[in-house]
Every structure is written in structure tokens, then in C-alpha cells.
Design a protein around this motif. Structure first.
Motif, PDB file in Angstrom:
ATOM      1  N   LEU A  29      -5.654   1.697  -2.189  1.00  0.00           N
ATOM      2  CA  LEU A  29      -5.229   2.985  -2.190  1.00  0.00           C
ATOM      3  C   LEU A  29      -4.019   3.271  -3.045  1.00  0.00           C
ATOM      4  O   LEU A  29      -4.067   4.504  -3.914  1.00  0.00           O
ATOM      5  N   ALA A  30      -3.014   2.501  -3.309  1.00  0.00           N
ATOM      6  CA  ALA A  30      -1.878   2.659  -4.133  1.00  0.00           C
ATOM      7  C   ALA A  30      -2.574   2.441  -5.838  1.00  0.00           C
ATOM      8  O   ALA A  30      -1.758   3.373  -6.566  1.00  0.00           O
ATOM      9  N   LEU A  31      -3.315   1.600  -5.939  1.00  0.00           N
ATOM     10  CA  LEU A  31      -3.951   1.417  -7.319  1.00  0.00           C
ATOM     11  C   LEU A  31      -4.838   2.590  -7.523  1.00  0.00           C
ATOM     12  O   LEU A  31      -4.922   2.987  -8.952  1.00  0.00           O
ATOM     13  N   ALA A  32      -5.699   3.183  -6.645  1.00  0.00           N
ATOM     14  CA  ALA A  32      -6.424   4.497  -6.870  1.00  0.00           C
ATOM     15  C   ALA A  32      -5.604   5.949  -7.064  1.00  0.00           C
ATOM     16  O   ALA A  32      -6.049   6.652  -8.104  1.00  0.00           O
ATOM     17  N   ASP A  33      -4.725   5.941  -6.307  1.00  0.00           N
ATOM     18  CA  ASP A  33      -4.095   7.135  -6.348  1.00  0.00           C
ATOM     19  C   ASP A  33      -2.436   7.290  -6.159  1.00  0.00           C
ATOM     20  O   ASP A  33      -2.133   8.343  -6.126  1.00  0.00           O
ATOM     21  N   GLY A  34      -1.877   6.073  -6.347  1.00  0.00           N
ATOM     22  CA  GLY A  34      -0.413   6.062  -6.531  1.00  0.00           C
ATOM     23  C   GLY A  34       0.209   5.675  -5.253  1.00  0.00           C
ATOM     24  O   GLY A  34      -0.241   6.265  -4.298  1.00  0.00           O
ATOM     25  N   ALA A  35       1.272   4.982  -5.208  1.00  0.00           N
ATOM     26  CA  ALA A  35       1.724   4.519  -4.081  1.00  0.00           C
ATOM     27  C   ALA A  35       2.324   5.560  -3.123  1.00  0.00           C
ATOM     28  O   ALA A  35       2.567   5.642  -1.957  1.00  0.00           O
ATOM     29  N   GLY A  36       2.772   6.614  -3.870  1.00  0.00           N
ATOM     30  CA  GLY A  36       3.370   7.725  -3.307  1.00  0.00           C
ATOM     31  C   GLY A  36       2.361   8.577  -2.348  1.00  0.00           C
ATOM     32  O   GLY A  36       2.794   9.389  -1.447  1.00  0.00           O
ATOM     33  N   SER A  37       1.188   8.410  -2.809  1.00  0.00           N
ATOM     34  CA  SER A  37       0.047   9.302  -2.050  1.00  0.00           C
ATOM     35  C   SER A  37      -0.480   8.482  -0.927  1.00  0.00           C
ATOM     36  O   SER A  37      -1.126   8.993   0.021  1.00  0.00           O
ATOM     37  N   VAL A  38       0.121   7.306  -0.501  1.00  0.00           N
ATOM     38  CA  VAL A  38      -0.465   6.497   0.471  1.00  0.00           C
ATOM     39  C   VAL A  38       0.056   6.857   1.667  1.00  0.00           C
ATOM     40  O   VAL A  38       1.215   6.688   1.859  1.00  0.00           O
ATOM     41  N   SER A  39      -0.912   7.077   2.798  1.00  0.00           N
ATOM     42  CA  SER A  39      -0.424   7.272   4.112  1.00  0.00           C
ATOM     43  C   SER A  39      -1.066   6.423   5.120  1.00  0.00           C
ATOM     44  O   SER A  39      -1.984   5.914   4.881  1.00  0.00           O
ATOM     45  N   ILE A  40      -0.205   6.478   6.439  1.00  0.00           N
ATOM     46  CA  ILE A  40      -0.769   5.420   7.318  1.00  0.00           C
ATOM     47  C   ILE A  40      -2.214   6.038   7.704  1.00  0.00           C
ATOM     48  O   ILE A  40      -3.023   5.031   8.093  1.00  0.00           O
ATOM     49  N   ASP A  41      -2.415   7.083   7.762  1.00  0.00           N
ATOM     50  CA  ASP A  41      -3.886   7.803   8.161  1.00  0.00           C
ATOM     51  C   ASP A  41      -4.860   6.951   7.398  1.00  0.00           C
ATOM     52  O   ASP A  41      -5.916   6.747   7.723  1.00  0.00           O
ATOM     53  N   ALA A  42      -4.498   7.242   5.918  1.00  0.00           N
ATOM     54  CA  ALA A  42      -5.557   6.621   5.067  1.00  0.00           C
ATOM     55  C   ALA A  42      -5.664   5.185   5.072  1.00  0.00           C
ATOM     56  O   ALA A  42      -6.672   4.816   4.851  1.00  0.00           O
ATOM     57  N   ILE A  43      -4.590   4.547   5.258  1.00  0.00           N
ATOM     58  CA  ILE A  43      -4.747   3.193   5.279  1.00  0.00           C
ATOM     59  C   ILE A  43      -5.555   2.688   6.650  1.00  0.00           C
ATOM     60  O   ILE A  43      -6.347   1.729   6.639  1.00  0.00           O
TER      61      ILE A  43
ATOM     62  N   ALA B 242       4.137   3.413   5.390  1.00  0.00           N
ATOM     63  CA  ALA B 242       3.175   3.153   4.284  1.00  0.00           C
ATOM     64  C   ALA B 242       3.628   2.408   3.175  1.00  0.00           C
ATOM     65  O   ALA B 242       2.984   1.351   2.637  1.00  0.00           O
ATOM     66  N   ALA B 243       4.866   2.924   2.843  1.00  0.00           N
ATOM     67  CA  ALA B 243       5.579   2.072   1.728  1.00  0.00           C
ATOM     68  C   ALA B 243       5.865   0.728   2.166  1.00  0.00           C
ATOM     69  O   ALA B 243       5.656  -0.195   1.338  1.00  0.00           O
ATOM     70  N   ALA B 244       6.080   0.383   3.310  1.00  0.00           N
ATOM     71  CA  ALA B 244       6.587  -1.038   3.630  1.00  0.00           C
ATOM     72  C   ALA B 244       5.186  -1.919   3.621  1.00  0.00           C
ATOM     73  O   ALA B 244       5.183  -2.905   3.118  1.00  0.00           O
ATOM     74  N   ILE B 245       3.892  -1.295   3.870  1.00  0.00           N
ATOM     75  CA  ILE B 245       2.844  -2.056   3.961  1.00  0.00           C
ATOM     76  C   ILE B 245       2.464  -2.401   2.305  1.00  0.00           C
ATOM     77  O   ILE B 245       1.967  -3.293   1.787  1.00  0.00           O
ATOM     78  N   VAL B 246       2.681  -1.458   1.501  1.00  0.00           N
ATOM     79  CA  VAL B 246       2.318  -1.624   0.173  1.00  0.00           C
ATOM     80  C   VAL B 246       3.006  -2.528  -0.522  1.00  0.00           C
ATOM     81  O   VAL B 246       2.708  -3.475  -1.122  1.00  0.00           O
ATOM     82  N   LEU B 247       4.458  -2.510  -0.431  1.00  0.00           N
ATOM     83  CA  LEU B 247       5.444  -3.567  -0.833  1.00  0.00           C
ATOM     84  C   LEU B 247       5.310  -4.739  -0.095  1.00  0.00           C
ATOM     85  O   LEU B 247       5.566  -5.868  -0.833  1.00  0.00           O
ATOM     86  N   GLU B 248       4.907  -4.911   1.048  1.00  0.00           N
ATOM     87  CA  GLU B 248       4.643  -6.463   1.539  1.00  0.00           C
ATOM     88  C   GLU B 248       3.353  -6.958   0.932  1.00  0.00           C
ATOM     89  O   GLU B 248       3.376  -7.996   0.668  1.00  0.00           O
ATOM     90  N   GLY B 249       2.393  -6.042   0.852  1.00  0.00           N
ATOM     91  CA  GLY B 249       1.164  -6.767  -0.071  1.00  0.00           C
ATOM     92  C   GLY B 249       1.466  -7.401  -1.226  1.00  0.00           C
ATOM     93  O   GLY B 249       0.922  -8.277  -1.693  1.00  0.00           O
ATOM     94  N   LEU B 250       2.165  -6.654  -2.079  1.00  0.00           N
ATOM     95  CA  LEU B 250       2.704  -7.043  -3.494  1.00  0.00           C
ATOM     96  C   LEU B 250       3.955  -8.216  -3.466  1.00  0.00           C
ATOM     97  O   LEU B 250       3.416  -9.359  -3.858  1.00  0.00           O
ATOM     98  N   LEU B 251       4.837  -8.221  -2.328  1.00  0.00           N
ATOM     99  CA  LEU B 251       5.847  -9.045  -2.233  1.00  0.00           C
ATOM    100  C   LEU B 251       5.169 -10.593  -1.917  1.00  0.00           C
ATOM    101  O   LEU B 251       5.338 -11.429  -2.540  1.00  0.00           O
ATOM    102  N   ALA B 252       4.366 -10.418  -0.749  1.00  0.00           N
ATOM    103  CA  ALA B 252       3.947 -11.797  -0.293  1.00  0.00           C
ATOM    104  C   ALA B 252       3.154 -12.521  -1.310  1.00  0.00           C
ATOM    105  O   ALA B 252       2.967 -13.770  -1.304  1.00  0.00           O
ATOM    106  N   ALA B 253       2.522 -11.932  -2.143  1.00  0.00           N
ATOM    107  CA  ALA B 253       1.722 -12.621  -3.455  1.00  0.00           C
ATOM    108  C   ALA B 253       2.461 -13.144  -4.327  1.00  0.00           C
ATOM    109  O   ALA B 253       2.078 -14.152  -5.084  1.00  0.00           O
ATOM    110  N   MET B 254       3.880 -12.450  -4.547  1.00  0.00           N
ATOM    111  CA  MET B 254       4.562 -12.979  -5.856  1.00  0.00           C
ATOM    112  C   MET B 254       6.011 -13.621  -5.340  1.00  0.00           C
ATOM    113  O   MET B 254       6.650 -13.680  -6.155  1.00  0.00           O
ATOM    114  N   ARG B 255       6.030 -14.022  -4.200  1.00  0.00           N
ATOM    115  CA  ARG B 255       7.240 -14.668  -3.626  1.00  0.00           C
ATOM    116  C   ARG B 255       7.737 -15.906  -4.433  1.00  0.00           C
ATOM    117  O   ARG B 255       8.980 -16.060  -4.656  1.00  0.00           O
ATOM    118  N   ASP B 256       6.685 -16.588  -4.779  1.00  0.00           N
ATOM    119  CA  ASP B 256       7.024 -17.929  -5.504  1.00  0.00           C
ATOM    120  C   ASP B 256       7.400 -17.744  -6.624  1.00  0.00           C
ATOM    121  O   ASP B 256       7.972 -18.437  -7.470  1.00  0.00           O
TER     122      ASP B 256
END
Length: 217
Positions: A45-59, A77-91
Motif C-alpha cells: 500500500l505504501a509503494l502504491a499510494d504513499g506511506a501517508g495514505s496507508v490506514s489500518i482499515d486498508a491494511i 499504520a506508520a509503525a507497521i510500514v516502518l517495521e516492514g522496512l526496518l526488519a529487512a534492513m537491520r543488518d
């Protein structure tokens, strides 16, 4: 049952969220499959519409899970977007074993540039940065979960270099971090051509000359 049917034809979770490692938490363990579905839905959703438009309902709809389930695990919703990004990039902020100060910084510089120039993670980071200007929740998550941990990691490396005598005792560490890492973000935000390997080497060498102790006369 946590999973609900939406019948909207969304695809199964894959890609970025699927490689996110599970972090230990207190209380009821997360269902790994549901967690991956939520993280992937937020990323898509963040890639398609921008992180600011992502909602809990949409997710919830895209991941085929209930809102109640999501709120058990994430505050926004912001916490979910960031966790998905961070978890993959922590190393990317962990320096290679046995590296010296310059080698550790070089690793972090190139790892960040790789994230920002990647065809999936680059647009996602850019979307989050754009959303942060208008959404306080996104701005707070971006600062606390992305920028400050990465900044703290490289700051620690530089301070260790100062303590070991590799770098000047009067080095302004904060300014050095800005000089090294701001160019990659600058080029991402303004859609400029990314730094290539040669440019990264030149950037590090240029900044490093101002960081090291002068040779004794």
C-alpha cells in the motif's frame, strides 16, 4: 479466528516482509503468517499510494486480518510500514567483524546507498519521508525507528575511532555524520541520479581527510 475473508483477490505475502525476522516480545506470540501478511500489505500500500495514505482499515482488508489483530501488535499504520522496512534492513548498520573505523563507516555508507537506490526499498523510504512532512505520527516513527538508530550506530563507530586515536580528538562527530550520509538522502528525495561506487569512495575519502589526525611534522 483472527483471519477474515475479503475475497478481494490480493496476492499472498512475499518479498520484503517475508524476510523480516521475528523479534521477541512479551505476552502472546505473534502468528508468523499473519504478521508477514500485515507487513507485506502495508509495504504494498505504501509503494502504491504513499506511506501517508496507508490506514489500518486498508491494511486489514488487503492482509485479510481483523483490525483487532493488528491493534494487538502495532499502535499505528506508520509503525507497521516502518517495521516492514526496518526488519529487512537491520543488518545494514552492523559493521563487518574485524573492520577498522573507516571500514565500518564505509560499510554503513554503501549499505544505506544500496537501500535508497533499490527499486523496492528506495521508493518506500522516499514515500515515508514525504509523508513525514504532513503526518506527525509518521514523522515520529521515521525518526525513532529509522533515523536515530542508524545515526547512533555510525556515531558510536566514529566515537570509538576518536577514542582509539584514529580520528582527531576535536572531531565534530554529528557534523561528520551529516557530511557522509546526507548526500544519499538528498539525491533520493530530489530524484537525482544516485551515487555510484566511485562517487561513494570519493565522498568517504574527502570527508575522511578532515577527520584524521594530521601527520606529525
Amino acid at each position: 479466528m483472527d483471519r477474515v475473508s475479503t475475497n478481494d483477490g490480493t496476492r499472498a505475502p512475499s518479498g520484503l516482509a517475508m524476510i523480516a525476522p521475528e523479534r521477541p516480545r512479551r505476552g502472546r506470540p505473534r502468528n508468523v503468517g499473519l504478521r508477514a501478511a500485515v507487513l507485506q500489505a502495508a509495504t504494498d500500500l505504501a509503494l502504491a499510494d504513499g506511506a501517508g495514505s496507508v490506514s489500518i482499515d486498508a491494511i486489514a482488508k488487503r492482509a485479510a486480518v481483523s483490525r483487532t489483530t493488528i491493534y494487538k501488535w502495532w499502535p499505528s499504520a506508520a509503525a507497521i510500514v516502518l517495521e516492514g522496512l526496518l526488519a529487512a534492513m537491520r543488518d545494514s548498520i552492523v559493521p563487518p567483524t574485524g573492520s577498522d573505523t573507516k571500514g565500518a563507516v564505509d560499510h554503513q555508507l554503501r549499505a544505506l546507498n544500496a537501500i535508497l537506490t533499490d527499486s523496492t526499498t528506495g521508493p518506500l523510504v522516499r514515500s515515508v519521508i514525504a509523508a513525514a512532512s504532513a503526518n506527525r505520527e509518521v514523522a515520529t516513527a521515521l525518526l525513532d525507528q529509522w533515523l536515530l538508530p542508524r545515526r547512533a550506530a555510525v556515531t558510536a563507530v566514529l566515537r570509538d575511532g576518536v577514542a582509539a586515536g584514529e580520528l582527531r580528538h576535536d572531531l565534530d562527530v554529528e557534523v561528520t555524520v551529516d557530511a557522509l550520509f546526507a548526500p544519499a538522502y538528498y539525491r533520493l528525495v530530489f530524484a537525482m541520479p544516485p551515487l555510484d561506487e566511485a562517487a561513494l569512495t570519493q565522498l568517504l575519502d574527502t570527508v575522511w581527510r578532515g577527520c584524521t589526525c594530521p601527520d606529525p611534522a
